[in-house]
Design a protein around this motif. Structure first.
Motif, PDB file in Angstrom:
ATOM      1  N   THR A   1       5.954   8.998  -6.059  1.00 20.94           N
ATOM      2  CA  THR A   1       6.557   9.786  -4.984  1.00 20.94           C
ATOM      3  C   THR A   1       6.041  11.227  -5.082  1.00 20.94           C
ATOM      4  O   THR A   1       5.658  11.671  -6.162  1.00 20.94           O
ATOM      5  CB  THR A   1       8.091   9.779  -5.071  1.00 20.94           C
ATOM      6  OG1 THR A   1       8.482  10.411  -6.291  1.00 20.94           O
ATOM      7  CG2 THR A   1       8.643   8.363  -5.048  1.00 20.94           C
ATOM      8  N   THR A   2       6.046  11.932  -3.969  1.00 22.37           N
ATOM      9  CA  THR A   2       5.426  13.266  -3.979  1.00 22.37           C
ATOM     10  C   THR A   2       6.421  14.392  -4.257  1.00 22.37           C
ATOM     11  O   THR A   2       6.099  15.348  -4.945  1.00 22.37           O
ATOM     12  CB  THR A   2       4.712  13.537  -2.636  1.00 22.37           C
ATOM     13  OG1 THR A   2       5.630  13.265  -1.577  1.00 22.37           O
ATOM     14  CG2 THR A   2       3.490  12.662  -2.504  1.00 22.37           C
TER      15      THR A   2
ATOM     16  N   LYS B   1       9.424  10.224   4.891  1.00 23.36           N
ATOM     17  CA  LYS B   1       8.024  10.489   5.224  1.00 23.36           C
ATOM     18  C   LYS B   1       7.146   9.769   4.215  1.00 23.36           C
ATOM     19  O   LYS B   1       6.753  10.332   3.208  1.00 23.36           O
ATOM     20  CB  LYS B   1       7.774  11.992   5.157  1.00 23.36           C
ATOM     21  CG  LYS B   1       6.428  12.429   5.647  1.00 23.36           C
ATOM     22  CD  LYS B   1       6.338  13.934   5.565  1.00 23.36           C
ATOM     23  CE  LYS B   1       5.040  14.433   6.182  1.00 23.36           C
ATOM     24  NZ  LYS B   1       5.049  15.886   6.286  1.00 23.36           N
ATOM     25  N   HIS B   2       6.931   8.517   4.433  1.00 21.26           N
ATOM     26  CA  HIS B   2       5.990   7.768   3.595  1.00 21.26           C
ATOM     27  C   HIS B   2       5.398   6.708   4.506  1.00 21.26           C
ATOM     28  O   HIS B   2       6.135   5.979   5.174  1.00 21.26           O
ATOM     29  CB  HIS B   2       6.713   7.126   2.403  1.00 21.26           C
ATOM     30  CG  HIS B   2       5.756   6.514   1.419  1.00 21.26           C
ATOM     31  ND1 HIS B   2       5.007   5.404   1.695  1.00 21.26           N
ATOM     32  CD2 HIS B   2       5.410   6.904   0.166  1.00 21.26           C
ATOM     33  CE1 HIS B   2       4.238   5.119   0.655  1.00 21.26           C
ATOM     34  NE2 HIS B   2       4.458   6.011  -0.289  1.00 21.26           N
TER      35      HIS B   2
ATOM     36  N   THR C   1       9.688   6.286  -0.890  1.00 27.46           N
ATOM     37  CA  THR C   1       9.845   7.400   0.042  1.00 27.46           C
ATOM     38  C   THR C   1       9.165   8.601  -0.610  1.00 27.46           C
ATOM     39  O   THR C   1       8.691   8.490  -1.740  1.00 27.46           O
ATOM     40  CB  THR C   1      11.326   7.751   0.363  1.00 27.46           C
ATOM     41  OG1 THR C   1      11.843   8.611  -0.653  1.00 27.46           O
ATOM     42  CG2 THR C   1      12.202   6.519   0.524  1.00 27.46           C
ATOM     43  N   GLU C   2       9.126   9.725   0.073  1.00 23.79           N
ATOM     44  CA  GLU C   2       8.487  10.900  -0.528  1.00 23.79           C
ATOM     45  C   GLU C   2       9.356  11.512  -1.631  1.00 23.79           C
ATOM     46  O   GLU C   2       8.862  12.258  -2.462  1.00 23.79           O
ATOM     47  CB  GLU C   2       8.167  11.943   0.557  1.00 23.79           C
ATOM     48  CG  GLU C   2       9.353  12.741   1.077  1.00 23.79           C
ATOM     49  CD  GLU C   2      10.178  11.977   2.108  1.00 23.79           C
ATOM     50  OE1 GLU C   2      10.300  10.725   2.010  1.00 23.79           O
ATOM     51  OE2 GLU C   2      10.741  12.638   2.988  1.00 23.79           O
TER      52      GLU C   2
END
Ligand code: TXA
Ligand code: MG
Length: 319
Positions: A167-168, A116-117, A26-27
């Motif tokens: 992940t971001t 959001k991924h 995931t983000e």
């Protein structure tokens, strides 16, 4: 059990359809996912993580429309959802009976988010059920921000890790609950207090220190590295610990000394970059032979609040 790391969405879906658990990107951090509507799959998540049965799981869905199958949205929670989903916000909402009790550990509220991924979005759209997913680490250890982190903690216990790269955001989602005249911020994360206030028009409150918090995973001493971590004025701490081999976690400053290695989390004073680097850096330090970790307080604006929260939990056990 053999654990495969790959990027094949069909393969991940195949395991999930068999009520197996799969790690997903995931983000925020990697999650350990299973069919949220199936007791057997959910039980496997608790078992693989060695997670206490009283600690409920966040449900992941592909869109805001999907949320309404499992929870009640009101005017304000809908506004928050539209503003921040998909993204690093989890809403704690009144649960519908479609969600089994095991997933919420008996709570009448359910925590839901829309990750959001792109890989996980595609995966969610390819299956016919929502995914329950806690962070994909053994209970009590640091959340994973890379597929290899998941592998280190859970190999042999799960069949598949869907690798979506680093992940971001790097820290777990913000958890918020809309109450009559305020918002309860159960966990800080990528959506901050000011953003929640701006969209909801309500003041944000932090739950008071509770022995048994309403979000049980927020018990102190969490996310902890094995190396003891102390936080405070770094110069003073260095003096106190001058006989030890020290790793220092700072925002941008480099500290030097014979027994010291500095790990600044950002090169350009970016709190987003610091949050993104925090868990991987803690893991890297923990794998080396330092006696202690010293950490600074970070600026509290934006995601800085979440950085300070996670560092605080990393040290609690050693206080
Ligand atoms: O960013 C995230 O939220 C990641 C990714 C994988 O989505 N997930 C995550 O899950 O951090 P976990 O299980 O490590 O943390 C979820 C927190 C825990 O503190 C848990 O107690 C709380 O949310 N929680 C989940 N469902 C709840 C519920 N129904 N009622 C109260 N607290 C809940
Ligand atoms: Mg967790």
């Amino acid at each position: 059990m053999q654990t495969i790391i790959g990027t094949n969405i069909q393969e991940a879906a195949k395991f999930l359809n068999q009520q197996e658990v799969v790690a997903i990107p995931t983000e925020t951090v990697y999650g350990l996912a299973g069919n949220a509507l199936d007791d057997r799959a959910v039980a496997k998540i608790y078992a693989a993580k060695n997670r206490p049965a009283f600690n409920p799981l966040i449900i992941h869905v592909s869109s805001i429309t999907e949320i309404e199958k499992y929870a009640e949205l009101n005017n304000i929670s809908s506004k928050l959802a539209s503003a921040f989903m998909p993204g690093p916000l989890t809403l704690l909402l009144p649960k519908k009976t479609t969600v089994p009790d095991i997933t919420t550990a008996g709570n009448t509220k359910v925590a839901i988010r829309v990750p959001k991924h792109s890989l996980t979005q595609a995966l969610l759209r390819s299956i016919s059920f929502p995914l329950a997913a806690p962070s994909a680490n053994p209970s009590g250890y640091i959340s994973p921000t890379l597929a290899t982190h998941v592998y280190q903690g859970l190999h042999g216990k799960i069949p598949y890790i869907l690798d979506g790269g680093p992940t971001t955001v790097g820290v777990e989602s913000t958890i918020a609950e809309v109450c009559a005249d305020h918002i309860l911020l159960h966990r800080t994360g990528g959506v901050d207090e000011l953003q929640l206030e701006a969209i909801s028009g309500l003041p944000v409150r932090i739950p008071q220190d509770e022995a048994v918090p309403e979000t049980p995973g927020q018990l102190k001493s969490h996310y902890a590295p094995n190396t003891p971590l102390y936080r405070g004025n770094i110069e003073k701490l260095i003096e106190e610990h001058n006989d030890k081999k020290i790793a220092i976690i700072s925002f941008t400053k480099r500290y030097s000394g014979e027994n010291i290695t500095s790990y600044p989390l950002s090169t350009n004073e970016s709190l987003a970059e610091a949050a993104n680097q925090l868990f991987a850096t803690l893991r890297k330090i923990d794998a080396l032979d330092y006696d202690i970790i010293l950490a600074e307080y970070f600026p509290t604006q934006g995601i800085g609040a979440a950085i300070n929260d996670r560092i605080g939990r990393a040290q609690a056990e050693y206080k």
